[in-house]
Design an enzyme around this catalytic site. Structure first.
Site, PDB file in Angstrom:
ATOM      1  N   ASP A   1      -3.260   4.559   2.765  1.00 27.17           N
ATOM      2  CA  ASP A   1      -3.572   4.962   4.142  1.00 27.17           C
ATOM      3  C   ASP A   1      -3.234   6.434   4.314  1.00 27.17           C
ATOM      4  O   ASP A   1      -2.107   6.850   4.039  1.00 27.17           O
ATOM      5  CB  ASP A   1      -2.733   4.164   5.154  1.00 27.17           C
TER       6      ASP A   1
ATOM      7  N   ASP B   1       0.850  -1.185   0.000  1.00 23.46           N
ATOM      8  CA  ASP B   1       0.000   0.000   0.000  1.00 23.46           C
ATOM      9  C   ASP B   1       0.886   1.235   0.000  1.00 23.46           C
ATOM     10  O   ASP B   1       2.119   1.115  -0.087  1.00 23.46           O
ATOM     11  CB  ASP B   1      -0.915   0.001   1.240  1.00 23.46           C
TER      12      ASP B   1
ATOM     13  N   ASP C   1       1.460   4.768   2.314  1.00 21.78           N
ATOM     14  CA  ASP C   1       1.106   5.389   3.597  1.00 21.78           C
ATOM     15  C   ASP C   1       1.518   6.855   3.603  1.00 21.78           C
ATOM     16  O   ASP C   1       2.672   7.173   3.314  1.00 21.78           O
ATOM     17  CB  ASP C   1       1.848   4.673   4.741  1.00 21.78           C
TER      18      ASP C   1
HETATM   19  N1  CTP Z   1       0.597   0.986  11.383  1.00 23.21           N
HETATM   20  C1  CTP Z   1      -0.035   1.433  12.513  1.00 23.21           C
HETATM   21  N2  CTP Z   1      -1.363   1.194  12.689  1.00 23.21           N
HETATM   22  C2  CTP Z   1      -2.067   0.512  11.756  1.00 23.21           C
HETATM   23  C3  CTP Z   1      -1.447   0.071  10.587  1.00 23.21           C
HETATM   24  C4  CTP Z   1      -0.081   0.322  10.433  1.00 23.21           C
HETATM   25  O1  CTP Z   1       0.606   2.039  13.348  1.00 23.21           O
HETATM   26  N3  CTP Z   1      -3.343   0.292  11.938  1.00 23.21           N
HETATM   27  C5  CTP Z   1       2.024   1.244  11.220  1.00 23.21           C
HETATM   28  C6  CTP Z   1       2.805  -0.051  11.244  1.00 23.21           C
HETATM   29  O2  CTP Z   1       3.284  -0.327  12.519  1.00 23.21           O
HETATM   30  C7  CTP Z   1       3.916   0.228  10.292  1.00 23.21           C
HETATM   31  C8  CTP Z   1       3.426   1.335   9.381  1.00 23.21           C
HETATM   32  O3  CTP Z   1       2.227   1.810   9.960  1.00 23.21           O
HETATM   33  O4  CTP Z   1       5.011   0.719  11.017  1.00 23.21           O
HETATM   34  C9  CTP Z   1       3.210   0.888   7.981  1.00 23.21           C
HETATM   35  O5  CTP Z   1       2.339  -0.224   7.942  1.00 23.21           O
HETATM   36  P1  CTP Z   1       2.094  -1.083   6.640  1.00 23.21           P
HETATM   37  O6  CTP Z   1       1.636  -0.217   5.527  1.00 23.21           O
HETATM   38  O7  CTP Z   1       1.196  -2.193   7.029  1.00 23.21           O
HETATM   39  O8  CTP Z   1       3.516  -1.726   6.375  1.00 23.21           O
HETATM   40  P2  CTP Z   1       4.751  -1.274   5.485  1.00 23.21           P
HETATM   41  O9  CTP Z   1       5.949  -1.393   6.326  1.00 23.21           O
HETATM   42  O10 CTP Z   1       4.492   0.051   4.850  1.00 23.21           O
HETATM   43  O11 CTP Z   1       4.807  -2.419   4.409  1.00 23.21           O
HETATM   44  P3  CTP Z   1       4.287  -2.346   2.890  1.00 23.21           P
HETATM   45  O12 CTP Z   1       5.423  -1.716   2.152  1.00 23.21           O
HETATM   46  O13 CTP Z   1       4.037  -3.744   2.457  1.00 23.21           O
HETATM   47  O14 CTP Z   1       3.040  -1.516   2.884  1.00 23.21           O
HETATM   48 MN    MN Z   2       2.717   0.416   3.773  1.00 25.63          MN
HETATM   49 MN    MN Z   3      -0.355   0.858   5.539  1.00 25.36          MN
END
Ligand code: CTP
Ligand code: MN
Ligand code: MN
Length: 515
Positions: A439, A322, A324
């Protein structure tokens, strides 16, 4: 750790051996224990030749105690025996000395140079000194042990799908230790003295080193249950518990789910509809294209706002599941309600396929320092599915990606998908847009540093930071604040660096938080 220099006798520019002392404030003593007398003599001569003051005998004048294959405890015991145990000096590993020789001057003391505190070093020599909390070490994206970390990650994933969180974390911690190693491991003896490697993880590692594969991992990932749960949790909005319930009802693929008559919630409906797209890795180019749009939206509805890309892309990953974003405004309070305004802006332009907003529910006065019930924070935020027009992908954003282990995961998804389900036209959408998970999180400026740190990840790095804060520092860390339980007060910070300092940790840049 250091005693004030005025208590120390500062030695002159020429040592009593007649060699020139270039760095009078660094007085070195090499511990013979485990180093041996002849190597010690050789290293001492080398140091003196390079202008370092290396003492043969321990005295008050010594500032840097260097040892090889000893723990901090070992060296302290030795200092106690010299009845110098109350003297505080830098307890350093030989790597600081050799790096300083190479640099021709004393190098800055980093965490990796300090002797291990917690870990008991075995009698045999150890090859790697790795601190036990992931937030105490640097983990870049170049992993030399993907064969081992993939195996352990599969078992962690399986444990997560089975709701066995303790087991999952144990496998994740073991994998993270191997990710931090500077070379590929080829023998189990190289792992001696490493933290976080439980019996089970060691057995898996041994299998992979000796046979190329672990039979446990192979049978797990090829089991009907694992395949089905992975396929079902690949639907946005479906967690391990829901997937498990469906599996127990005999639902193993998307067609069976669609025919089951289950009422899916709004998120799950969107997840099913965009299953193919959402299981395709998001590229950096796509993240940047979405970033341009979100930035436009944010500045349009609240000029002066600041927006940063967080999550995996901030850690330097080239793909993610995703995108963020974290948004704030320099005037505290102006940011309230920003998410819904941005969502309206995007919706009016047909850019959102799905969105779910949550208001900020964090109140320091009410929530207090207690850990939130889950790791979820309470920011105003929006979990969304973006409709990214391919024409938004300006040429500046287009550059070819390389195959990463993330992509492999999605290809595996696709293989299950192909093996189990749906027609080709749905699988390979020939459209001028694609769906992307996005997000959006909004933080008040006063919490922004904590939010940036909390949303940069990796998930394990975050978990380890909170564990370190609680277990070692008696502090509670969240994405909103840091509370010192001993002083009974909040510790403020306006940068990530300050938070690391409050926690007594060396600053680890985002690109080295890939634990
Ligand atoms: N996070 C959070 N609360 C959530 C979802 C995520 O605090 N409800 C934080 C996670 O702890 C993480 C960060 O947001 O540190 C990013 O989460 P995520 O997008 O799930 O992971 P990524 O490391 O960005 O992996 P990817 O590249 O696959 O998206
Ligand atoms: Mn992410
Ligand atoms: Mn995320």
């Amino acid at each position: 750790m250091m005693v004030p220099l005025k208590r120390r006798k500062v030695c002159g520019p020429v040592s009593d051996r007649g060699t020139t002392v270039k760095f009078p404030y660094v007085v070195i003593f090499l511990v013979e224990r485990k180093m041996g007398a002849s190597r010690r003599a050789f290293l001492s001569r080398l140091g003196r030749k390079n202008g370092f003051q290396v003492e043969d005998d321990f005295s008050d004048c010594v500032t840097h105690v260097i040892s090889e294959n000893n723990s901090a405890d070992d060296v302290r015991t030795w200092l106690d025996l010299q009845q110098k145990g109350n003297v505080t000096v830098e307890l350093l590993d030989i790597c600081w000395y050799t790096e300083s020789m190479e640099a021709g001057c004393p190098v800055e003391i980093l965490a990796k140079h300090k002797l291990q505190e917690v870990q008991k070093v075995k009698e045999e020599s150890v090859e790697f000194l790795i601190p036990s909390y992931a937030c105490q070490r640097r983990t870049s994206l170049d992993n030399h042990n993907t064969n081992l970390t993939d195996a352990l990650s599969h078992l962690a994933e399986n444990a997560e799908l089975n709701n066995e969180d303790g087991r999952a974390v144990a496998f994740r911690r073991a994998a993270a230790v191997l990710k931090a190693l500077p070379v590929k491991v080829t023998s189990i003896t190289q792992l001696r003295g490493l933290p976080c490697l439980g019996e089970h993880s060691q057995r898996v590692i041994k299998d992979v080193i000796e046979n190329g594969v672990s039979s446990e991992v192979e049978s797990t990932i090829h089991s009907e249950r694992f395949k089905a749960l992975k396929l079902l949790t690949g639907i946005f909005g479906v967690g391990a518990k829901t997937a498990d319930r469906w599996f127990k009802e005999g639902i193993q693929n998307l067609t069976q789910l669609a025919n089951s008559g289950h009422d899916l919630n709004r998120a799950q409906q969107a997840g099913l509809e965009h299953y193919y797209d959402l299981n395709q890795p998001v590229t950096k180019a796509e993240a940047e294209a979405i970033g341009d749009i979100v930035k436009k939206a944010v500045l349009d509805v609240l000029p002066g706002s600041e927006i940063i890309l967080t999550g995996g892309f901030r850690r330097g990953k080239i793909t993610g599941h995703d995108v963020d974003f974290l948004i704030t405004h320099p005037d505290e309070g102006k940011e309230v309600g920003l998410v819904s305004k941005v969502v309206s802006w995007l919706t009016a332009r047909g850019l959102l396929l799905y969105q779910k907003n949550t208001r900020n529910s964090y109140l320091e006065s009410e929530d207090g320092p207690a850990q939130p019930p889950s790791n979820m924070d309470r920011f105003e935020r929006c979990f969304s599915i973006f409709k990214l027009e391919k024409k938004e992908m300006h040429s500046k954003h287009l550059h070819p990606g390389t195959q990463s282990s993330d992509q492999k995961t999605s290809i595996e998804h696709l293989q299950y998908f192909q093996a189990n389900d749906l027609s080709n036209s749905q699988m390979r959408p020939n459209r001028n847009w694609r769906a992307v998970r996005v997000d959006l999180v909004v933080s008040p400026i006063s919490q922004f540093a904590f939010a940036v740190l909390g949303w940069t990840g990796s998930k394990l790095f975050e978990r380890e930071l909170r564990r370190w804060a609680g277990q070692v520092k008696s502090m509670s860390l969240s994405s909103h604040a840091l509370y010192d339980n001993k002083q009974c007060k909040y510790l403020r910070a306006t940068s990530e660096e300050e938070i690391f300092t409050h926690l007594g940790l060396e600053f680890i840049p985002p690109s080295e938080r890939n634990a």
